[in-house]
Design a protein around this motif. Structure first.
Motif, PDB file in Angstrom:
ATOM      1  N   LEU A  92      47.188  33.977  44.735  1.00 32.06           N
ATOM      2  CA  LEU A  92      46.511  33.802  43.455  1.00 32.06           C
ATOM      3  C   LEU A  92      47.445  33.060  42.500  1.00 32.06           C
ATOM      4  CD1 LEU A  92      44.738  37.254  43.012  1.00 32.06           C
ATOM      5  CD2 LEU A  92      43.640  35.034  43.361  1.00 32.06           C
ATOM      6  N   SER A  93      46.886  32.134  41.734  1.00 30.14           N
ATOM      7  CA  SER A  93      47.723  31.263  40.899  1.00 30.14           C
ATOM      8  C   SER A  93      48.342  31.995  39.719  1.00 30.14           C
ATOM      9  CB  SER A  93      46.888  30.085  40.383  1.00 30.14           C
ATOM     10  OG  SER A  93      45.774  30.539  39.642  1.00 30.14           O
ATOM     11  N   ALA A  94      47.730  33.097  39.286  1.00 33.67           N
ATOM     12  CA  ALA A  94      48.234  33.833  38.112  1.00 33.67           C
ATOM     13  C   ALA A  94      49.316  34.822  38.513  1.00 33.67           C
ATOM     14  CB  ALA A  94      47.093  34.555  37.415  1.00 33.67           C
ATOM     15  N   GLY A  95      50.482  34.316  38.875  1.00 37.20           N
ATOM     16  CA  GLY A  95      51.622  35.172  39.166  1.00 37.20           C
ATOM     17  C   GLY A  95      51.619  35.819  40.526  1.00 37.20           C
ATOM     18  N   GLY A  96      50.813  35.339  41.458  1.00 37.41           N
ATOM     19  CA  GLY A  96      50.763  35.936  42.786  1.00 37.41           C
ATOM     20  C   GLY A  96      52.031  35.731  43.586  1.00 37.41           C
ATOM     21  N   THR A  97      52.503  36.795  44.247  1.00 38.78           N
ATOM     22  CA  THR A  97      53.714  36.721  45.073  1.00 38.78           C
ATOM     23  C   THR A  97      53.484  37.183  46.508  1.00 38.78           C
ATOM     24  OG1 THR A  97      54.407  38.946  44.371  1.00 38.78           O
ATOM     25  CG2 THR A  97      55.224  37.069  43.085  1.00 38.78           C
ATOM     26  N   TRP A  98      52.347  37.875  46.787  1.00 38.44           N
ATOM     27  CA  TRP A  98      52.047  38.306  48.148  1.00 38.44           C
ATOM     28  C   TRP A  98      50.539  38.428  48.341  1.00 38.44           C
ATOM     29  CZ3 TRP A  98      49.192  42.775  48.510  1.00 38.44           C
ATOM     30  CH2 TRP A  98      49.271  43.698  47.465  1.00 38.44           C
ATOM     31  N   ASN A  99      50.125  38.377  49.583  1.00 40.48           N
ATOM     32  CA  ASN A  99      48.735  38.647  49.920  1.00 40.48           C
ATOM     33  C   ASN A  99      48.667  39.253  51.317  1.00 40.48           C
ATOM     34  OD1 ASN A  99      49.085  36.388  51.602  1.00 40.48           O
ATOM     35  ND2 ASN A  99      48.043  35.019  50.181  1.00 40.48           N
ATOM     36  N   THR A 100      47.587  39.963  51.604  1.00 35.57           N
ATOM     37  CA  THR A 100      47.411  40.671  52.868  1.00 35.57           C
ATOM     38  C   THR A 100      45.996  40.444  53.380  1.00 35.57           C
ATOM     39  OG1 THR A 100      48.998  42.418  52.298  1.00 35.57           O
ATOM     40  CG2 THR A 100      47.367  42.943  53.971  1.00 35.57           C
ATOM     41  N   ALA A 101      45.857  40.051  54.635  1.00 36.94           N
ATOM     42  CA  ALA A 101      44.553  39.815  55.240  1.00 36.94           C
ATOM     43  C   ALA A 101      43.951  41.122  55.729  1.00 36.94           C
ATOM     44  CB  ALA A 101      44.699  38.849  56.411  1.00 36.94           C
ATOM     45  N   LEU A 102      42.617  41.279  55.554  1.00 34.83           N
ATOM     46  CA  LEU A 102      41.927  42.494  55.972  1.00 34.83           C
ATOM     47  C   LEU A 102      40.875  42.245  57.052  1.00 34.83           C
ATOM     48  CD1 LEU A 102      41.277  44.382  52.596  1.00 34.83           C
ATOM     49  CD2 LEU A 102      43.033  44.860  54.311  1.00 34.83           C
ATOM     50  N   VAL A 103      39.978  41.291  56.834  1.00 36.87           N
ATOM     51  CA  VAL A 103      38.817  41.142  57.710  1.00 36.87           C
ATOM     52  C   VAL A 103      38.293  39.710  57.607  1.00 36.87           C
ATOM     53  CG1 VAL A 103      37.172  41.903  55.945  1.00 36.87           C
ATOM     54  CG2 VAL A 103      36.616  42.237  58.359  1.00 36.87           C
ATOM     55  N   PHE A 153      47.155  42.437  38.343  1.00 37.50           N
ATOM     56  CA  PHE A 153      47.102  43.411  39.442  1.00 37.50           C
ATOM     57  C   PHE A 153      48.406  43.311  40.232  1.00 37.50           C
ATOM     58  CE2 PHE A 153      42.787  42.250  38.423  1.00 37.50           C
ATOM     59  CZ  PHE A 153      42.065  43.431  38.532  1.00 37.50           C
ATOM     60  N   PHE A 154      49.543  43.451  39.512  1.00 40.90           N
ATOM     61  CA  PHE A 154      50.810  43.094  40.142  1.00 40.90           C
ATOM     62  C   PHE A 154      51.252  44.086  41.217  1.00 40.90           C
ATOM     63  CE2 PHE A 154      55.395  42.447  40.521  1.00 40.90           C
ATOM     64  CZ  PHE A 154      55.422  41.073  40.712  1.00 40.90           C
ATOM     65  N   ALA A 155      51.039  45.379  40.991  1.00 41.31           N
ATOM     66  CA  ALA A 155      51.601  46.372  41.915  1.00 41.31           C
ATOM     67  C   ALA A 155      50.861  46.429  43.239  1.00 41.31           C
ATOM     68  CB  ALA A 155      51.588  47.750  41.244  1.00 41.31           C
ATOM     69  N   ASN A 156      49.549  46.645  43.214  1.00 42.65           N
ATOM     70  CA  ASN A 156      48.792  46.896  44.439  1.00 42.65           C
ATOM     71  C   ASN A 156      47.753  45.839  44.765  1.00 42.65           C
ATOM     72  OD1 ASN A 156      50.138  49.385  44.891  1.00 42.65           O
ATOM     73  ND2 ASN A 156      48.814  50.363  43.373  1.00 42.65           N
ATOM     74  N   GLY A 157      47.553  44.874  43.902  1.00 39.44           N
ATOM     75  CA  GLY A 157      46.670  43.767  44.195  1.00 39.44           C
ATOM     76  C   GLY A 157      45.193  44.046  43.967  1.00 39.44           C
ATOM     77  N   GLN A 158      44.385  43.001  44.119  1.00 36.02           N
ATOM     78  CA  GLN A 158      42.939  43.076  44.030  1.00 36.02           C
ATOM     79  C   GLN A 158      42.326  42.424  45.260  1.00 36.02           C
ATOM     80  OE1 GLN A 158      40.892  40.273  41.303  1.00 36.02           O
ATOM     81  NE2 GLN A 158      42.951  39.538  40.751  1.00 36.02           N
ATOM     82  N   LEU A 159      41.043  42.644  45.466  1.00 33.12           N
ATOM     83  CA  LEU A 159      40.360  42.034  46.598  1.00 33.12           C
ATOM     84  C   LEU A 159      40.192  40.538  46.349  1.00 33.12           C
ATOM     85  CD1 LEU A 159      39.101  43.325  49.217  1.00 33.12           C
ATOM     86  CD2 LEU A 159      36.883  42.894  48.141  1.00 33.12           C
ATOM     87  N   PRO A 168      45.678  51.054  37.338  1.00 34.24           N
ATOM     88  CA  PRO A 168      46.641  50.189  38.028  1.00 34.24           C
ATOM     89  C   PRO A 168      47.286  50.829  39.243  1.00 34.24           C
ATOM     90  CG  PRO A 168      47.567  51.007  35.971  1.00 34.24           C
ATOM     91  CD  PRO A 168      46.114  51.379  35.964  1.00 34.24           C
ATOM     92  N   THR A 169      47.139  52.161  39.402  1.00 35.03           N
ATOM     93  CA  THR A 169      47.724  52.807  40.580  1.00 35.03           C
ATOM     94  C   THR A 169      46.796  52.738  41.791  1.00 35.03           C
ATOM     95  OG1 THR A 169      46.848  55.039  40.145  1.00 35.03           O
ATOM     96  CG2 THR A 169      48.925  54.421  39.072  1.00 35.03           C
ATOM     97  N   PHE A 170      45.558  52.228  41.615  1.00 37.35           N
ATOM     98  CA  PHE A 170      44.646  52.119  42.755  1.00 37.35           C
ATOM     99  C   PHE A 170      45.196  51.121  43.767  1.00 37.35           C
ATOM    100  CE2 PHE A 170      41.264  50.141  45.158  1.00 37.35           C
ATOM    101  CZ  PHE A 170      40.542  51.232  45.605  1.00 37.35           C
ATOM    102  N   GLY A 171      45.139  51.504  45.040  1.00 36.01           N
ATOM    103  CA  GLY A 171      45.583  50.609  46.094  1.00 36.01           C
ATOM    104  C   GLY A 171      44.631  50.633  47.276  1.00 36.01           C
ATOM    105  N   PHE A 172      44.451  49.488  47.920  1.00 39.23           N
ATOM    106  CA  PHE A 172      43.605  49.385  49.092  1.00 39.23           C
ATOM    107  C   PHE A 172      44.375  49.813  50.338  1.00 39.23           C
ATOM    108  CE2 PHE A 172      42.015  46.305  46.047  1.00 39.23           C
ATOM    109  CZ  PHE A 172      40.643  46.456  46.130  1.00 39.23           C
TER     110      PHE A 172
END
Length: 223
Positions: free
Chosen positions: A129-140, A157-163, A182-186
């Motif tokens: 993501l262009s707004a400060g993204g540093t990691w991503n994780t593939a799901l499906v 959504f810096f700590a746990n990310g968004q879909l 903000p503590t919600f995590g997938f």
């Protein structure tokens, strides 16, 4: 150690080969002829390396994104024909999740008739993501391999990310989160409809020990 097998309709399991170490399979083509999995290629049982398996070609290691030493397929990340696999690449030194969460980069692997991660780039990193993204994780991934769903962090959504979703060209779209906390995590389980319009995921809050299931469709998020 785990020894992965493929069962056929006559009930006879076929081993994919236990000699390569601790191993698992988490993706299969619709016809059952292509499997994707991961194995330990070092003596420490971590990190893993993703592989592609066929009965005629055996296990072909797929390598990693540049600078990484680990890769795993996503749990529901294989196209119907077995030519596309969605996965996660990571560096074991800075990815506490070992392929999920911070330190992870999602990738799309496309088989091109070659063995392994061939020159020409058949393992492509998916956009942050262009707004400060540093990691991503593939799901499906959708059955035709054209759309991928995952989690990515950003400034909000810096700590746990968004879909998020990625199209076939790798462009990323933010899909938000079912919770404003903000503590919600997938977690790493998800499903998607064939056209990519409906996604089911699960996750939890840090204050709640139980996972909850959520659907995201044209109406937004539903618990």
């Amino acid at each position: 150690l785990r020894d992965p097998v493929v069962w056929t309709n006559n009930g006879a399991p076929t081993s994919l080969g236990s000699s390569i170490g601790n191993t698992g399979v988490n993706g299969l083509s619709a016809g059952g002829t292509v499997a994707y999995g991961f194995y330990t290629y070092t003596s420490t049982n971590n990190p893993f390396q993703a592989f592609r398996y066929t009965s005629g070609g055996g296990i072909a290691p797929l390598g990693f994104l540049s600078g990484d030493d680990g890769s795993v397929p996503a749990a529901h990340g294989v196209s119907t024909d077995g030519t596309v696999m969605l996965g996660n690449s990571y560096n074991s030194a800075n990815s506490p999740g070992g392929g999920f969460g911070p330190g992870t980069r999602a990738f799309r692997y496309t088989y091109s008739g070659t063995t392994g991660n061939a020159p020409g780039g058949n393992m492509i990193a998916l956009a942050l993501l262009s707004a400060g993204g540093t990691w991503n994780t593939a799901l499906v991934m959708t059955p035709d391999g054209s759309k991928a769903i995952g989690v990515a962090n950003s400034t909000g959504f810096f700590a746990n990310g968004q879909l998020v979703s990625w199209d076939s060209g790798g462009a990323v779209t933010a899909l938000g989160s079912p919770s404003s906390d903000p503590t919600f995590g997938f977690n790493n389980l998800a499903g998607v409809s064939p056209d990519g319009s409906v996604v089911v995921v699960s996750g939890s809050l840090s204050t709640d020990p139980y996972n909850h299931a959520y659907i995201r469709n044209s109406a937004g998020w539903l618990d």
